[in-house]
Enzyme design. Structure first.
Site, PDB file in Angstrom:
ATOM      1  N   HIS A 257       0.767  -0.950  -0.484  1.00 43.36           N
ATOM      2  CA  HIS A 257      -0.059  -0.204  -0.049  1.00 43.36           C
ATOM      3  C   HIS A 257       0.669   1.281  -0.254  1.00 43.36           C
ATOM      4  CE1 HIS A 257      -3.590   2.893   1.403  1.00 43.36           C
ATOM      5  NE2 HIS A 257      -2.267   3.585   2.406  1.00 43.36           N
TER       6      HIS A 257
ATOM      7  N   ASP B 241       6.182  22.273 -26.349  1.00 44.61           N
ATOM      8  CA  ASP B 241       6.216  20.546 -25.843  1.00 44.61           C
ATOM      9  C   ASP B 241       6.754  20.759 -24.835  1.00 44.61           C
ATOM     10  OD1 ASP B 241       6.085  18.069 -25.300  1.00 44.61           O
ATOM     11  OD2 ASP B 241       5.096  18.356 -27.335  1.00 44.61           O
TER      12      ASP B 241
ATOM     13  N   SER C 291      13.089   6.055 -14.575  1.00 40.43           N
ATOM     14  CA  SER C 291      11.820   7.215 -14.676  1.00 40.43           C
ATOM     15  C   SER C 291      11.441   8.507 -14.032  1.00 40.43           C
ATOM     16  CB  SER C 291       9.995   6.278 -14.846  1.00 40.43           C
ATOM     17  OG  SER C 291       9.779   7.379 -14.740  1.00 40.43           O
TER      18      SER C 291
ATOM     19  N   GLU D 293      12.149  13.008  -0.327  1.00 39.75           N
ATOM     20  CA  GLU D 293      11.009  12.430  -1.086  1.00 39.75           C
ATOM     21  C   GLU D 293       9.640  13.087  -0.616  1.00 39.75           C
ATOM     22  OE1 GLU D 293      10.328  10.782  -3.471  1.00 39.75           O
ATOM     23  OE2 GLU D 293       8.582   9.915  -3.530  1.00 39.75           O
TER      24      GLU D 293
ATOM     25  N   TYR E 168       8.802  16.314   0.593  1.00 47.02           N
ATOM     26  CA  TYR E 168       9.131  17.479  -0.337  1.00 47.02           C
ATOM     27  C   TYR E 168       8.768  17.323  -2.019  1.00 47.02           C
ATOM     28  CZ  TYR E 168       9.998  19.271   4.405  1.00 47.02           C
ATOM     29  OH  TYR E 168       9.358  19.436   5.889  1.00 47.02           O
TER      30      TYR E 168
ATOM     31  N   SER F  86      -1.399  27.578  -4.485  1.00 47.83           N
ATOM     32  CA  SER F  86      -1.122  28.956  -5.291  1.00 47.83           C
ATOM     33  C   SER F  86      -1.519  29.223  -6.405  1.00 47.83           C
ATOM     34  CB  SER F  86       0.284  29.273  -4.500  1.00 47.83           C
ATOM     35  OG  SER F  86       0.927  28.659  -3.431  1.00 47.83           O
TER      36      SER F  86
ATOM     37  N   HIS G 195      15.293  12.533  11.738  1.00 52.18           N
ATOM     38  CA  HIS G 195      14.406  12.921  12.939  1.00 52.18           C
ATOM     39  C   HIS G 195      13.044  11.861  12.833  1.00 52.18           C
ATOM     40  CE1 HIS G 195      12.072  15.642   9.342  1.00 52.18           C
ATOM     41  NE2 HIS G 195      12.209  14.388   9.381  1.00 52.18           N
TER      42      HIS G 195
ATOM     43  N   THR H 163       7.416  27.229   5.709  1.00 54.65           N
ATOM     44  CA  THR H 163       5.849  26.383   5.754  1.00 54.65           C
ATOM     45  C   THR H 163       5.198  27.314   6.060  1.00 54.65           C
ATOM     46  OG1 THR H 163       6.788  24.246   5.969  1.00 54.65           O
ATOM     47  CG2 THR H 163       4.154  24.560   5.835  1.00 54.65           C
TER      48      THR H 163
END
Lengths: 531, 291
Positions: free
Chosen positions: A81, A110, A174, A260, A262, A273, A307, A333
């Site tokens: 999952h 493109d 990829s 990752e 972020y 935004s 952390h 943030t």
């Protein structure tokens, strides 16, 4: 060093062809819109596939005791999952959005490298088929958690783990190719006049996300390569007997893993935004501070990885450093959340479906942010670590954060993509149904987590029974809401009220100002004027 | 940003090379996994690699043809430059993972196994005889491993290889200068020298590996020193082989007169790559062999 190449005018006809016919159109396409569509459909299929595993998890946890599945299979479900949702649903969905939107937002004909764009996508179906097939092999699918800590994934894992390792390699190839393409497009393909600080924030956030991807996906590739050699070639990277350390795996993994997270949220910031100013009918408040906040988050993301490891064994000085650095991230943030709220201040607000999802994002992502702040505090994390509180935290940022932004983006841009308005009533039902369900699903998990219920366990102590049952009911309702979403998607593609070129009264940006809905197969064959 | 009309930016027609590449890549890794499990022979791996080589030949061949036909304008050229630059950055980060493992082992895991930080009691209890040194020749559980007898001397073959690679960095630059003054003869000569030095490096690295396995008993399974030594130098050697092969192809193209002082991105991309391989080697020489 470099001087200009010359070109002749003999290739003007390259731009005049439309899409090829049949299946091969999708296999051989180099068109950013086609490839964006492929990515989005892959992400949706993976969302339903990963979601069905979540249903199995919630079914087993509906009541205490072992009801439906074996513990080993339960572990496979939690692991797969996580892997499918992170690498198969959220990341490809954002890449799909980038493919569709970045060229039409910056006025490019493109993507910069269209053939490589095709390969970035067409590796993924092979990688996920390989990963999913392990479920049906002897030994079963990966069952060591999506973080695949050594030695669970090295010494004690079945042979099928090697297919998982190579699937991660393929996804990495990829992602890196996709990210290179996005950076080259943004840096090299902007219409004249589109300076960096005029770019829509979605483009900015993707530029920074792509940088993060190129920086950390190879580190993940290195980690799984070390796993492979530890498993088969006698190296001892993660084996203390030979001078290595299983904790080293966690350091390398989270050096990838924290950037990752972020990667999975910065493009969401870009989407929000775009949507909030449209429906508040005011320009975005603090554009440049948004850009700098995004860059700060990206830089800080490389310095906070441990952390995730407060309880693994680290000198106290290390814990203190990682705690303070982590909490520092709440500053940029916070800048973003305040800017969105200030954008809405005294705006002429309307609440169409995309705006509802965006507002849901702001409220619930902030809840996930606050629980993250709690987890960042080392002494209390010792209590929360590996409990359902962590599960509640990252589902608030990934489901009501990342996934909500993706759904918001769908409702916001689908009239542009297809030329059809979605059904507003169904969209609103989808939002309220999902939002009530998702809170019934994840909010009680904070409580059972604080009370000590461990994550990744198929059975639990009796005192957690009520909250788990409530959570499961929310889970089934949320799952069903996304099947309903599938219906809305198909209905919108097949038909609906004609959308205008601008689509939304307050919409701005090249894609709304200079392209019809739907845009032609090859858009911006002439660069648009940029104000 | 180019001010040219978007009409001039070459957007290719559909392409079948990527799907062929995906098939080749998948067959290679599925074949490799099954080979490791003993269920398949090695043949599927080689078939997969052959498909990948076929794909690269076809794909790059198309690009070369288009480039010679003048299909690419300056803006396309710049896309290629960004692409290659960021690709090299991704390679740097791949090596960073293995350098990170090396530094972590040297700074943390090995000293901690000997009781460093607050691990004294654990070390006394688990392996009282273990002593932390680097390069690590005594292991916590030595009977599980092929323990190395000695460390690799930095000032023998590795130093010669350092000189070879640095020289090749010079020769590729001389080739570039020749190209820029339209001296195709010396372009090919200097490229030939670079290719020869590159493959010479790989051969000497092979000699060094034989020496390590036969004389020093320094092997991949000799504990963390052997693991980091062979994984770092091995991946580097693989990259040198790739880089030298690319240079060889560039040499053949140069001999055919494909490059002009104005238009030779392929040459520059491979030269960048070669310098990257060179810099990684300097890191290896300092941290793996010398210090």
């Amino acid at each position: 060093m470099y001087t200009e190449t010359t070109h002749d005018a003999a290739h003007g006809e390259h731009h005049d062809h439309g899409p090829a016919k049949g299946l091969m159109r999708w296999v051989t396409t180099t068109n950013h819109k086609d490839i964006g569509t492929l990515y989005l459909w892959l992400a949706f299929i993976m969302l339903l596939y990963g979601g069905s595993m979540a249903m199995i998890i919630r079914l087993e946890l509906f009541q205490p005791g072992l009801q439906w599945v074996e513990p080993h299979f339960f572990n496979q479900m939690t692991t797969m999952h996580g892997l499918v949702m992170v690498f198969g649903a959220i990341m490809p969905a954002f890449v799909g959005l980038a493919n569709w939107l970045v060229p039409i937002m910056i006025g490019a004909p493109d993507m910069a490298l269209p053939r490589m764009n095709n390969w970035s996508f067409w590796i993924l179906p092979f990688a996920f088929t390989m990963l999913a097939s392990t479920t049906f092999m002897e030994g079963g699918a990966p069952a060591f958690g999506w973080t695949f800590y050594a030695p669970l994934s090295t010494t004690f894992a079945p042979d099928t783990t090697d297919f998982f390792i190579f699937a991660v390699h393929l996804m990495g190839i990829s992602s890196v190719m996709g990210a290179i393409n996005i950076i080259a497009t943004i840096l090299n393909m902007r219409a004249p006049g589109m300076t960096l600080m005029k770019m829509p924030l979605f483009v900015w956030t993707w530029l920074i996300t792509a940088y993060l991807l190129i920086a950390v996906m190879p580190v993940l590739a290195g980690a799984v390569t070390m796993m492979l050699t530890d498993r088969h070639f006698g190296t001892s990277f993660f084996d203390a007997a030979g001078g290595g350390d299983p904790v080293m795996f966690q350091h390398i993994f989270w050096f990838f893993g924290h950037p990752e997270v972020y990667i999975m949220i910065l493009p969401a910031f870009g989407i929000i935004s775009a949507i909030i100013p449209t429906f508040a009918r005011k320009p975005l408040f603090g554009y440049s501070s948004m850009v700098y906040a995004t860059a700060s988050i990206a830089i800080l993301s490389f310095m906070v990885w441990a952390h995730h490891m407060f309880t693994t064994g680290m000198p106290v000085a290390g814990e203190l450093y990682f705690m303070y650095a982590t909490i520092l991230i709440s500053v940029p943030t916070g800048v973003k959340v305040f800017n969105w709220v200030t954008t809405m201040w005294k705006g002429s607000m309307t609440f169409e479906t995309p705006m509802l999802w965006a507002l849901g994002f702001i409220v619930m992502f902030t809840i996930g942010g606050f629980s993250g702040l709690m987890l960042g505090v080392a002494p209390v994390d010792t209590q929360y670590h590996d409990t359902y509180f962590v599960v509640a935290h990252f589902h608030y940022v990934l489901v009501t954060g990342a996934l909500y932004s993706i759904i918001a983006a769908f409702y916001y841009w689908v009239p542009k993509w297809t030329g059809h308005m979605y059904d507003e009533k169904l969209g609103k039902i989808h939002f309220w149904w999902s939002t009530i369900a998702v809170n019934v699903l994840f909010f009680p998990q904070h409580f059972v987590g604080l009370a000590g219920m461990p994550r990744r366990i198929p059975d639990y102590s009796l005192q957690f029974a009520e909250f788990n049952m409530i959570s499961s009911i929310g889970g089934f309702a949320f799952g069903l809401a996304q099947v309903f979403f599938l219906y809305i998607v198909i209905k919108t593609i097949k038909g609906g009220e004609k959308a205008s070129a601008q689509v939304w009264e307050g919409a701005t940006g090249l894609e709304f100002e200079h392209l019809p809905s739907p845009p032609p197969y090859h858009s911006f064959t002439e660069a648009p004027p940029v104000k | 940003m180019s001010s040219a009309s978007n009409q001039d930016y070459y957007v290719p027609h559909g392409t079948h090379w990527p799907i062929i590449g995906s098939v080749g890549l998948s067959l290679t890794v599925i074949g490799f996994a099954n080979f490791l499990h003993g269920t398949w022979s090695a043949t599927p791996i080689f078939v997969g690699i052959a498909i990948l080589i076929f794909m690269m030949y076809g794909w790059f061949g198309t690009v070369v043809k288009e480039s010679l036909a003048g299909t690419y304008n300056a803006q396309v050229d710049m896309s290629f430059r960004w692409g290659m630059g960021w690709f090299i950055f991704s390679e740097v980060m791949f090596f960073a993972a293995f350098f990170g493992a090396l530094f972590y082992a040297r700074m943390y895991s090995v000293p901690w196994l000997d009781g460093g930080s607050n691990n004294d009691a654990t070390a006394q209890y688990l392996w009282p005889d273990f002593e932390a040194t680097w390069p690590l020749l005594t292991l916590p559980l030595a009977d599980k491993f092929e323990v190395a007898k000695a460390t690799m001397n930095a000032w023998g073959l590795p130093f010669i290889n350092t000189v070879i690679l640095l020289t090749s960095g010079l020769t590729v630059t001389l080739a570039h200068w020749a190209l820029k003054r339209r001296d195709n003869v010396w372009l090919v000569y200097w490229l030939f020298a670079t290719v020869a030095l590159g493959f010479g490096f790989v051969i000497l690295q092979g000699v060094e590996y034989v020496h390590a396995y036969q004389d020093l008993n320094l092997r991949l399974d000799s504990g963390i020193y052997g693991s980091t030594f062979f994984m770092l130098t091995g991946f580097h050697g693989f990259h040198v082989t790739m880089g030298a092969t690319m240079l060889l192809i560039i040499m053949i193209r140069a001999a055919k007169g494909h490059f002009s002082p104005e238009n030779h991105f392929a040459f520059e991309a491979v030269a960048w790559y070669w310098h990257f391989v060179d810099v990684v080697w300097l890191g290896l020489f300092i941290f793996v062999y010398w210090l």
